[in-house]
Scaffold this motif. Structure first.
Motif, PDB file in Angstrom:
ATOM      1  N   MET A  66      -0.273  -2.296   8.056  1.00 32.65           N
ATOM      2  CA  MET A  66       0.863  -1.487   7.672  1.00 32.65           C
ATOM      3  C   MET A  66       0.595  -0.051   8.111  1.00 32.65           C
ATOM      4  O   MET A  66      -0.416   0.539   7.792  1.00 32.65           O
ATOM      5  CB  MET A  66       1.067  -1.563   6.160  1.00 32.65           C
ATOM      6  CG  MET A  66       2.128  -0.637   5.651  1.00 32.65           C
ATOM      7  SD  MET A  66       2.719  -1.143   4.050  1.00 32.65           S
ATOM      8  CE  MET A  66       1.936   0.029   2.999  1.00 32.65           C
ATOM      9  N   SER A  67       1.523   0.504   8.838  1.00 30.70           N
ATOM     10  CA  SER A  67       1.403   1.871   9.321  1.00 30.70           C
ATOM     11  C   SER A  67       1.850   2.838   8.224  1.00 30.70           C
ATOM     12  O   SER A  67       2.871   2.619   7.579  1.00 30.70           O
ATOM     13  CB  SER A  67       2.269   2.046  10.565  1.00 30.70           C
ATOM     14  OG  SER A  67       2.216   3.368  10.999  1.00 30.70           O
TER      15      SER A  67
ATOM     16  N   ILE B 119       0.620  10.255   3.908  1.00 33.71           N
ATOM     17  CA  ILE B 119      -0.180   9.249   3.195  1.00 33.71           C
ATOM     18  C   ILE B 119      -1.580   9.172   3.796  1.00 33.71           C
ATOM     19  O   ILE B 119      -2.580   9.082   3.067  1.00 33.71           O
ATOM     20  CB  ILE B 119       0.521   7.863   3.218  1.00 33.71           C
ATOM     21  CG1 ILE B 119       1.812   7.905   2.401  1.00 33.71           C
ATOM     22  CG2 ILE B 119      -0.414   6.767   2.723  1.00 33.71           C
ATOM     23  CD1 ILE B 119       1.633   8.151   0.914  1.00 33.71           C
ATOM     24  N   ASN B 120      -1.677   9.232   5.113  1.00 29.14           N
ATOM     25  CA  ASN B 120      -2.989   9.214   5.762  1.00 29.14           C
ATOM     26  C   ASN B 120      -3.838  10.414   5.352  1.00 29.14           C
ATOM     27  O   ASN B 120      -5.045  10.290   5.168  1.00 29.14           O
ATOM     28  CB  ASN B 120      -2.851   9.147   7.277  1.00 29.14           C
ATOM     29  CG  ASN B 120      -2.428   7.778   7.747  1.00 29.14           C
ATOM     30  OD1 ASN B 120      -2.663   6.778   7.089  1.00 29.14           O
ATOM     31  ND2 ASN B 120      -1.774   7.727   8.891  1.00 29.14           N
TER      32      ASN B 120
ATOM     33  N   ILE C  94      -9.023  11.505  -0.364  1.00 35.19           N
ATOM     34  CA  ILE C  94      -9.606  10.658  -1.405  1.00 35.19           C
ATOM     35  C   ILE C  94     -10.983  10.170  -0.960  1.00 35.19           C
ATOM     36  O   ILE C  94     -11.943  10.198  -1.733  1.00 35.19           O
ATOM     37  CB  ILE C  94      -8.674   9.463  -1.724  1.00 35.19           C
ATOM     38  CG1 ILE C  94      -7.435   9.945  -2.486  1.00 35.19           C
ATOM     39  CG2 ILE C  94      -9.408   8.381  -2.513  1.00 35.19           C
ATOM     40  CD1 ILE C  94      -6.359   8.890  -2.658  1.00 35.19           C
ATOM     41  N   ARG C  95     -11.081   9.748   0.291  1.00 33.34           N
ATOM     42  CA  ARG C  95     -12.356   9.228   0.796  1.00 33.34           C
ATOM     43  C   ARG C  95     -13.389  10.335   0.938  1.00 33.34           C
ATOM     44  O   ARG C  95     -14.571  10.106   0.652  1.00 33.34           O
ATOM     45  CB  ARG C  95     -12.128   8.511   2.120  1.00 33.34           C
ATOM     46  CG  ARG C  95     -11.374   7.206   1.907  1.00 33.34           C
ATOM     47  CD  ARG C  95     -11.098   6.463   3.166  1.00 33.34           C
ATOM     48  NE  ARG C  95     -10.334   5.247   2.849  1.00 33.34           N
ATOM     49  CZ  ARG C  95      -9.916   4.398   3.759  1.00 33.34           C
ATOM     50  NH1 ARG C  95     -10.177   4.592   5.036  1.00 33.34           N
ATOM     51  NH2 ARG C  95      -9.224   3.341   3.389  1.00 33.34           N
ATOM     52  N   LEU C  96     -12.953  11.524   1.362  1.00 33.78           N
ATOM     53  CA  LEU C  96     -13.888  12.648   1.470  1.00 33.78           C
ATOM     54  C   LEU C  96     -14.484  13.007   0.115  1.00 33.78           C
ATOM     55  O   LEU C  96     -15.638  13.408   0.018  1.00 33.78           O
ATOM     56  CB  LEU C  96     -13.197  13.874   2.065  1.00 33.78           C
ATOM     57  CG  LEU C  96     -12.992  13.870   3.571  1.00 33.78           C
ATOM     58  CD1 LEU C  96     -12.120  15.053   3.991  1.00 33.78           C
ATOM     59  CD2 LEU C  96     -14.326  13.921   4.292  1.00 33.78           C
TER      60      LEU C  96
ATOM     61  N   TYR D 160      -3.861   5.422  -6.531  1.00 34.30           N
ATOM     62  CA  TYR D 160      -3.209   6.691  -6.222  1.00 34.30           C
ATOM     63  C   TYR D 160      -2.158   6.529  -5.136  1.00 34.30           C
ATOM     64  O   TYR D 160      -1.047   7.058  -5.247  1.00 34.30           O
ATOM     65  CB  TYR D 160      -4.233   7.739  -5.798  1.00 34.30           C
ATOM     66  CG  TYR D 160      -4.947   8.433  -6.946  1.00 34.30           C
ATOM     67  CD1 TYR D 160      -4.992   7.883  -8.221  1.00 34.30           C
ATOM     68  CD2 TYR D 160      -5.586   9.646  -6.744  1.00 34.30           C
ATOM     69  CE1 TYR D 160      -5.647   8.523  -9.253  1.00 34.30           C
ATOM     70  CE2 TYR D 160      -6.240  10.292  -7.776  1.00 34.30           C
ATOM     71  CZ  TYR D 160      -6.273   9.729  -9.035  1.00 34.30           C
ATOM     72  OH  TYR D 160      -6.912  10.373 -10.053  1.00 34.30           O
ATOM     73  N   LEU D 161      -2.487   5.794  -4.081  1.00 38.44           N
ATOM     74  CA  LEU D 161      -1.526   5.606  -2.996  1.00 38.44           C
ATOM     75  C   LEU D 161      -0.317   4.812  -3.468  1.00 38.44           C
ATOM     76  O   LEU D 161       0.818   5.103  -3.073  1.00 38.44           O
ATOM     77  CB  LEU D 161      -2.197   4.947  -1.794  1.00 38.44           C
ATOM     78  CG  LEU D 161      -3.245   5.804  -1.092  1.00 38.44           C
ATOM     79  CD1 LEU D 161      -3.917   5.027   0.026  1.00 38.44           C
ATOM     80  CD2 LEU D 161      -2.653   7.097  -0.563  1.00 38.44           C
TER      81      LEU D 161
END
Length: 78
Positions: free
Chosen positions: A1-2, A7-8, A14-16, A27-28
């Motif tokens: 899913m793009s 959102i990206n 979040i990952r950082l 969260y997303l």
């Protein structure tokens, strides 16, 4: 899913910050739900009124628990 660039960017942040994968998914989910609830308006165009209306909708129409509302709010604040 793009996903959208917005959102990206949220996903990257979040990952950082080292959040768990479960938190990222949650969260997303809430951010996308909030955007859809507000007729696809960009989050930068919305404020406290839209957040209040969304949380009220979750409580009154969806009958979600208080902790679920808190999770949604945390996602939106993020």
């Amino acid at each position: 899913m793009s996903s959208s660039p917005f959102i990206n960017s949220i996903r990257r942040e979040i990952r950082l910050r080292g959040y768990s994968y479960t938190t990222e998914k949650s969260y997303l989910y809430w951010i996308r739900f909030f955007i859809r609830y507000n007729a696809l308006k960009h989050p930068t165009e919305m404020g406290a009124t839209e957040v209040r209306n969304f949380l009220s909708y979750l409580a009154t129409e969806r009958h979600v628990a208080v902790n679920t509302q808190k999770s949604a709010l945390n996602a939106l604040v993020f």
